[in-house]
Design a protein around this motif. Structure first.
Motif, PDB file in Angstrom:
ATOM      1  N   PHE C   7      18.026   6.820  19.747  1.00 25.63           N
ATOM      2  CA  PHE C   7      17.430   5.790  19.040  1.00 25.63           C
ATOM      3  C   PHE C   7      16.962   4.550  19.848  1.00 25.63           C
ATOM      4  CE2 PHE C   7      18.686   1.781  16.024  1.00 25.63           C
ATOM      5  CZ  PHE C   7      17.382   1.981  15.294  1.00 25.63           C
ATOM      6  N   LEU C   9      14.494   1.296  19.127  1.00 26.61           N
ATOM      7  CA  LEU C   9      13.838   0.092  18.326  1.00 26.61           C
ATOM      8  C   LEU C   9      12.892  -0.753  18.983  1.00 26.61           C
ATOM      9  CD1 LEU C   9      15.405  -1.100  14.988  1.00 26.61           C
ATOM     10  CD2 LEU C   9      14.610  -2.909  16.786  1.00 26.61           C
ATOM     11  N   CYS C  25      21.070  -4.969  16.318  1.00 25.70           N
ATOM     12  CA  CYS C  25      20.875  -3.730  15.954  1.00 25.70           C
ATOM     13  C   CYS C  25      22.249  -2.785  16.462  1.00 25.70           C
ATOM     14  CB  CYS C  25      19.875  -3.002  16.468  1.00 25.70           C
ATOM     15  SG  CYS C  25      19.507  -1.421  15.700  1.00 25.70           S
ATOM     16  N   LEU C  29      25.223  -0.928  14.390  1.00 25.00           N
ATOM     17  CA  LEU C  29      25.481   0.380  14.539  1.00 25.00           C
ATOM     18  C   LEU C  29      26.894   0.639  14.971  1.00 25.00           C
ATOM     19  CD1 LEU C  29      22.592   1.466  17.036  1.00 25.00           C
ATOM     20  CD2 LEU C  29      22.813   2.235  14.507  1.00 25.00           C
ATOM     21  N   ILE C  56      20.913   3.593  10.762  1.00 27.51           N
ATOM     22  CA  ILE C  56      19.487   2.974  11.252  1.00 27.51           C
ATOM     23  C   ILE C  56      18.772   2.174  10.418  1.00 27.51           C
ATOM     24  CG2 ILE C  56      17.342   4.291  12.267  1.00 27.51           C
ATOM     25  CD1 ILE C  56      18.968   6.428  13.664  1.00 27.51           C
ATOM     26  N   CYS C  59      19.733  -1.207  10.593  1.00 34.85           N
ATOM     27  CA  CYS C  59      19.139  -1.882  11.498  1.00 34.85           C
ATOM     28  C   CYS C  59      17.741  -2.379  11.299  1.00 34.85           C
ATOM     29  CB  CYS C  59      19.048  -0.870  12.924  1.00 34.85           C
ATOM     30  SG  CYS C  59      20.555  -0.521  13.852  1.00 34.85           S
ATOM     31  N   THR C  73       9.910   2.785  15.624  1.00 32.74           N
ATOM     32  CA  THR C  73      11.179   3.487  16.021  1.00 32.74           C
ATOM     33  C   THR C  73      11.157   4.855  16.685  1.00 32.74           C
ATOM     34  OG1 THR C  73      13.003   1.998  15.068  1.00 32.74           O
ATOM     35  CG2 THR C  73      13.459   4.428  15.294  1.00 32.74           C
ATOM     36  N   ILE C  75      13.085   8.281  17.432  1.00 34.58           N
ATOM     37  CA  ILE C  75      14.493   9.006  17.167  1.00 34.58           C
ATOM     38  C   ILE C  75      14.310  10.697  18.046  1.00 34.58           C
ATOM     39  CG2 ILE C  75      16.059   9.934  15.605  1.00 34.58           C
ATOM     40  CD1 ILE C  75      15.360   7.854  13.603  1.00 34.58           C
TER      41      ILE C  75
END
Lengths: 100, 100, 100, 100
Positions: C7, C9, C25, C29, C56, C59, C73, C75
C-alpha cells in the motif's frame, strides 16, 4: 521486445490540479512507433521497450521542467513471447468472452 | 536522472510458485550502480534511470528465457529535483515523524 | 479471505514533503489483526480482506482530515487458496532460492 | 466517500490466457451504483468506497471459484474532498488542456 504499458504520472508539489501536466506528457508520448490511448486513470502505450521507456523518461523531464519538484509514477507492463498482442487485441479478447 | 523504484514481477503461465523466477531476477538486479532491497511484495531499487530500466528489461529477458511465456510487472517510481533522497532516507523520514 | 497487500499513499495538494501524512497513516494501520512492514516505497500489510480495506479507508479519511484535498493510492494485493502465506514466508521463499 | 479506481486482476496458475477470468470479473463488477469502463490494461470503476471494494472482493472470490489458486491484483485509487469528479471528467480535463 514489444511491451504494453499502463502509465500514470502524478506530479507532487504543484497543487491539486494535475491535468496541465498530464496533457503535456500526452504530447511527449505522441511519437512515431508508439500507440497511445488516454483513459480515466492513465495512458495505455504499445511499442518497443526502449522507445516506451525513453518516452516515459522524457515525460518526467518535461514535467520537472514545468516546475514539478517531485513525480510519482505507476507503470503496469506486460511482455509476452507466445504471441503478438496489441492494445486493441487485449480489449477484444475480454469482450469476445463476454459475448460468448 | 536518479530514480527510486518499487518493482514486482509476476511470471504468467508457469504455475503457482514464482519464487524461482523472482530469485533469478534478484540476481540480474545485483549490478554495480544499483542499490536493491527485497521486501514481501517486490524489490526497491535505487539508481540512475537508464541503469534501472536496463536491469528491469534484463529481468524480463531472463525470466522469458527460463520459460515464462508472459510477464506482468508493476513499477512505482519516483524522481525529484528538489533534493537527493535514498531508499534509506525514505524510510527514515517516516520513522522520524512517528517518533516525533 | 486473507490478503497480502502493498500500500502506497500519495497525498496531493499539500506540497512536496509527504512523510507526516505517511506516518499518520502508519499509526492508523497499527491495529489488532494486521501485520505491517514499512519499506522505502510503501507498507506491506497482512490480514483479513475486510480488516485491511477498512484500515486503508481509515487512512484516507485521516489524511483528508489532516488537510489533503486529494489522495492517490496504489495497492498491489495477493490472495491464494492453495496455501497460507505470510509476509515473512514471501521473502523467505525467494531467499531460499537464492541460496539454493 | 466516493472513489475512482483502476483495477487489474491477474490470475496465477491457470495458464497464459486470462481473458475468461477477466470477463467473469467484468460481470461481477456490473452492479447498480458502479460505473465501469474496460480498457486494455484494466477496468476503471467509479462508486462509493465500500461498494467498489465489495465488488473487487467478489471478483477475487469468483475467480478463485473458477479454479485460480492465486491472484495478483493492482489497484490505483483516487479520493478527493475538494470537488466531485467522474471517470468522464478525468479524461475531459486532460483533453481540454490538449486543445487549449
Amino acid at each position: 521486445m514489444k511491451v504494453i504499458v499502463d502509465f500514470t504520472l502524478v506530479p507532487i508539489g504543484v497543487g491539486v490540479s494535475l491535468s496541465e501536466y498530464v496533457a503535456a506528457c500526452e504530447e511527449v508520448l505522441n511519437r512515431p512507433g508508439l500507440t497511445t490511448e488516454l483513459h480515466a486513470n492513465g495512458t495505455n502505450i504499445e511499442g518497443e521497450w526502449d522507445d516506451v521507456f525513453a518516452a516515459i523518461r522524457a515525460c518526467h523531464e518535461k514535467v520537472h521542467g514545468m516546475g514539478a519538484p517531485r513525480i510519482h509514477t505507476n507503470i503496469k507492463l506486460g511482455t509476452r513471447t507466445d504471441r503478438e498482442q496489441s492494445l486493441e487485441d487485449k480489449v477484444n479478447s475480454v469482450v469476445a468472452r463476454q459475448k460468448g
